[in-house]
Design a protein around this motif. Structure first.
Motif, PDB file in Angstrom:
ATOM      1  N   LEU A  51      12.948  45.275 -16.846  1.00 19.36           N
ATOM      2  CA  LEU A  51      12.409  46.527 -16.316  1.00 19.36           C
ATOM      3  C   LEU A  51      11.018  46.370 -15.742  1.00 19.36           C
ATOM      4  N   VAL A  52      10.254  45.419 -16.253  1.00 20.70           N
ATOM      5  CA  VAL A  52       8.926  45.153 -15.690  1.00 20.70           C
ATOM      6  C   VAL A  52       9.065  44.694 -14.244  1.00 20.70           C
ATOM      7  N   THR A  53       9.972  43.758 -14.028  1.00 21.29           N
ATOM      8  CA  THR A  53      10.215  43.277 -12.663  1.00 21.29           C
ATOM      9  C   THR A  53      10.799  44.368 -11.782  1.00 21.29           C
ATOM     10  N   TYR A  54      11.771  45.084 -12.308  1.00 18.82           N
ATOM     11  CA  TYR A  54      12.470  46.112 -11.525  1.00 18.82           C
ATOM     12  C   TYR A  54      11.506  47.210 -11.073  1.00 18.82           C
ATOM     13  N   ALA A  55      10.674  47.669 -11.985  1.00 22.60           N
ATOM     14  CA  ALA A  55       9.763  48.762 -11.650  1.00 22.60           C
ATOM     15  C   ALA A  55       8.659  48.320 -10.692  1.00 22.60           C
ATOM     16  N   THR A  56       8.159  47.099 -10.864  1.00 22.00           N
ATOM     17  CA  THR A  56       7.058  46.642 -10.016  1.00 22.00           C
ATOM     18  C   THR A  56       7.530  46.238  -8.625  1.00 22.00           C
ATOM     19  N   THR A 103      10.529  54.054 -13.988  1.00 21.72           N
ATOM     20  CA  THR A 103      10.397  53.947 -12.530  1.00 21.72           C
ATOM     21  C   THR A 103       9.732  55.166 -11.913  1.00 21.72           C
ATOM     22  N   SER A 104       9.324  56.133 -12.734  1.00 21.41           N
ATOM     23  CA  SER A 104       8.677  57.343 -12.194  1.00 21.41           C
ATOM     24  C   SER A 104       7.305  57.058 -11.600  1.00 21.41           C
ATOM     25  N   GLY A 105       6.663  55.983 -12.079  1.00 23.23           N
ATOM     26  CA  GLY A 105       5.308  55.682 -11.619  1.00 23.23           C
ATOM     27  C   GLY A 105       4.242  56.418 -12.398  1.00 23.23           C
ATOM     28  N   SER A 106       4.628  57.343 -13.248  1.00 17.56           N
ATOM     29  CA  SER A 106       3.682  58.095 -14.074  1.00 17.56           C
ATOM     30  C   SER A 106       3.402  57.310 -15.350  1.00 17.56           C
ATOM     31  N   PHE A 107       2.121  57.032 -15.611  1.00 15.50           N
ATOM     32  CA  PHE A 107       1.792  56.266 -16.814  1.00 15.50           C
ATOM     33  C   PHE A 107       2.212  57.012 -18.071  1.00 15.50           C
ATOM     34  N   ALA A 108       2.072  58.312 -18.088  1.00 17.99           N
ATOM     35  CA  ALA A 108       2.447  59.102 -19.263  1.00 17.99           C
ATOM     36  C   ALA A 108       3.941  58.957 -19.562  1.00 17.99           C
ATOM     37  N   LEU A 109       4.779  58.998 -18.511  1.00 19.43           N
ATOM     38  CA  LEU A 109       6.219  58.867 -18.712  1.00 19.43           C
ATOM     39  C   LEU A 109       6.608  57.442 -19.086  1.00 19.43           C
ATOM     40  N   ILE A 110       5.952  56.478 -18.460  1.00 17.84           N
ATOM     41  CA  ILE A 110       6.217  55.073 -18.804  1.00 17.84           C
ATOM     42  C   ILE A 110       5.863  54.827 -20.267  1.00 17.84           C
ATOM     43  N   LEU A 111       4.703  55.343 -20.682  1.00 17.55           N
ATOM     44  CA  LEU A 111       4.277  55.165 -22.063  1.00 17.55           C
ATOM     45  C   LEU A 111       5.249  55.856 -23.016  1.00 17.55           C
ATOM     46  N   THR A 112       5.704  57.053 -22.663  1.00 19.48           N
ATOM     47  CA  THR A 112       6.676  57.770 -23.497  1.00 19.48           C
ATOM     48  C   THR A 112       7.950  56.948 -23.681  1.00 19.48           C
ATOM     49  N   ALA A 113       8.428  56.364 -22.591  1.00 19.63           N
ATOM     50  CA  ALA A 113       9.651  55.559 -22.654  1.00 19.63           C
ATOM     51  C   ALA A 113       9.496  54.386 -23.610  1.00 19.63           C
ATOM     52  N   TYR A 114       8.359  53.711 -23.546  1.00 18.52           N
ATOM     53  CA  TYR A 114       8.163  52.527 -24.381  1.00 18.52           C
ATOM     54  C   TYR A 114       7.811  52.874 -25.821  1.00 18.52           C
TER      55      TYR A 114
END
Length: 451
Positions: free
Chosen positions: A279-284, A344-355
């Motif tokens: 997912l790191v590769t996919y999102a970036t 993949t939203s690009g929002s740090f808050a959502l990325i952090l929530t997912a992890y």
């Protein structure tokens, strides 16, 4: 010379029974040694996964198309996971026949040297096709080393612990692996000030070379611990080295336990490995999410695991391995379909929530009890081998094939990202079923399993 029933010679000194305080100090020392040693081993193993996500495609497979480069990069990552069962078998034999402690010294040394060697591999423009070949070779050595490491570190902690706290002590290795993951992300996050050219040309090598310092620390800590008391009792038995090799005994007498043990962690392992590498590769690359946002979210979520892993492990000591593990695994099925849109939203808050949901809560809830759970399945004479086989083949399926298949699914002509979520969910359902089939294990007597 005459011997006693325990195998001790009559002229040997009578062993002194340690006091309760001394036993408590030994347990704390073993817990710390397992956590620190595992942190170093998994730092070494996981910086490769981060480098595979960010570096190896453009550096070692630059002549291929971006999609093929990503697949090739994750292919070298998978090779390490494929080598882990071999390490489990080889070091499992010595761990069951010679001892846990000495085997762990060898695995730590082998891992440290292989990791430093990866940091010195020249690029293809200097040595051609030999460069990716060396990369694969040293990754195989890494896989063999970590394949022998995990079970030994878990068993040192679990076999020293009181029966009512085996889950908590067994989580030392998992806490250490979380520290290793955190260090691996921190090592690359610390290079964020480098330009892309500097990072790809030499910066990525620094985390690999830093392992030489960590190797010295790990050796110092591990040399200070004593052998597992359960292993000592096995060695003093008159039949300690009789019978077939541990692998043969397992496959002959407990094949179903081995298969179910493999299934226990395959699904959660796949969810974890896919989230932290693919997912790191996919999102970036597909969505332009900045690399530092992904790494920062992963570091925060991983830091939270340092608290939640022992908490869930202690909970499994109190209410059982099965309810904690199955609940978390089934919730991971749901999370598999939400993590991709969040990341993949690009929002740090959502990325952090997912992890935070995926790692700090769900992954920690399975990591906490899994060490004790697997240790409680096998007898002492083949426990190192059995735990190694179960965990490392789960790693092949979840950690090796998972990210590789995910990269293939999203390549041109593939079924797309939804197939990644379906794959994770399916394997997690299988894992939950395996835990259910094994039944509750927390009251097992480690000295008498198989009697």
């Amino acid at each position: 010379m005459d011997t006693l029933p325990t195998g001790r010679r009559q002229t040997d000194p009578v062993p002194i029974t340690p006091t309760d305080d001394e036993l408590a100090r030994r347990r704390r020392r073993v817990y710390a040694a397992s956590a620190i040693g595992s942190a170093i081993e998994y730092y070494d193993f996981l910086i490769y996964a981060t480098a595979a996500s960010l570096v190896f495609g453009p550096v070692f497979f630059a002549s291929a198309s971006p999609a093929v480069g990503v697949i090739a990069s994750f292919g070298t990552l998978a090779v390490g996971y494929l080598a882990r069962p071999l390490g489990g078998i080889v070091f499992g034999y010595f761990g069951d026949r010679v001892g846990r402690k000495s085997t762990l010294i060898w695995t730590l040394t082998l891992m440290g040297l292989a990791t430093a060697a990866i940091g010195l591999v020249p690029t293809p423009d200097r040595i051609g096709v030999l460069a990716p070949c060396l990369l694969v070779l040293f990754r195989v050595v890494q896989g063999i080393a970590v394949g022998g490491e995990w079970a030994g570190a878990v068993l040192m902690s679990v076999e020293h612990a009181k029966s009512k706290s085996r889950g908590l002590f067994g989580s030392a290795t998992q806490t250490g692996s979380a520290v290793g993951l955190l260090l691996s992300f921190a090592a690359y996050a610390a290079l964020g000030g480098l330009s892309e050219e500097q990072f790809l040309s030499w910066g990525w090598r620094l985390p690999f070379l830093a392992t030489l310092v960590l190797l010295g620390i790990g050796m110092y800590v591990r040399l200070a611990v004593v052998e597992s008391p359960v292993m000592v009792a096995q060695q003093q038995s008159a039949t300690a080295e009789s019978g077939p090799a541990p692998l043969v005994a397992l496959l002959r007498e407990r094949p179903m336990r081995v298969l179910l043990g493999i299934g226990v962690y395959a699904g959660p392992f796949m969810a974890y490995a896919t989230a932290t590498s693919f997912l790191v590769t996919y999102a970036t690359t597909r969505y332009g999410v900045p690399r530092h946002l992904m790494l920062n979210a992963l570091m925060i979520a991983t830091a939270g695991m340092l608290v939640t892993i022992p908490l869930f492990a202690a909970l499994s000591d109190r209410i059982g391995r099965r309810p904690v593990y199955i609940t978390a695994t089934l919730l991971t099925v749901v999370h598999a379909f939400t993590v991709v849109p969040l990341v993949t939203s690009g929002s740090f808050a959502l990325i952090l929530t997912a992890y935070v949901i995926g790692l700090t809560l769900l992954n920690a809830a399975v990591l906490g009890p899994v060490g004790a759970l697997l240790a409680e399945l096998f007898p002492t004479s083949s426990r190192y081998t059995g735990v190694s086989l179960a965990y490392q083949f789960a790693g092949v399926i979840g950690g090796g094939l998972g990210p590789l298949l995910a990269a293939t699914f999203v390549a041109p002509g593939g079924p797309g990202i939804i197939a990644v979520s379906v794959m994770i969910a399916a394997f997690c359902v299988v894992s939950a079923g395996c835990v259910w089939a094994l039944g509750e294990t927390r009251r097992a007597d480690l000295y008498r399993i198989g009697d």
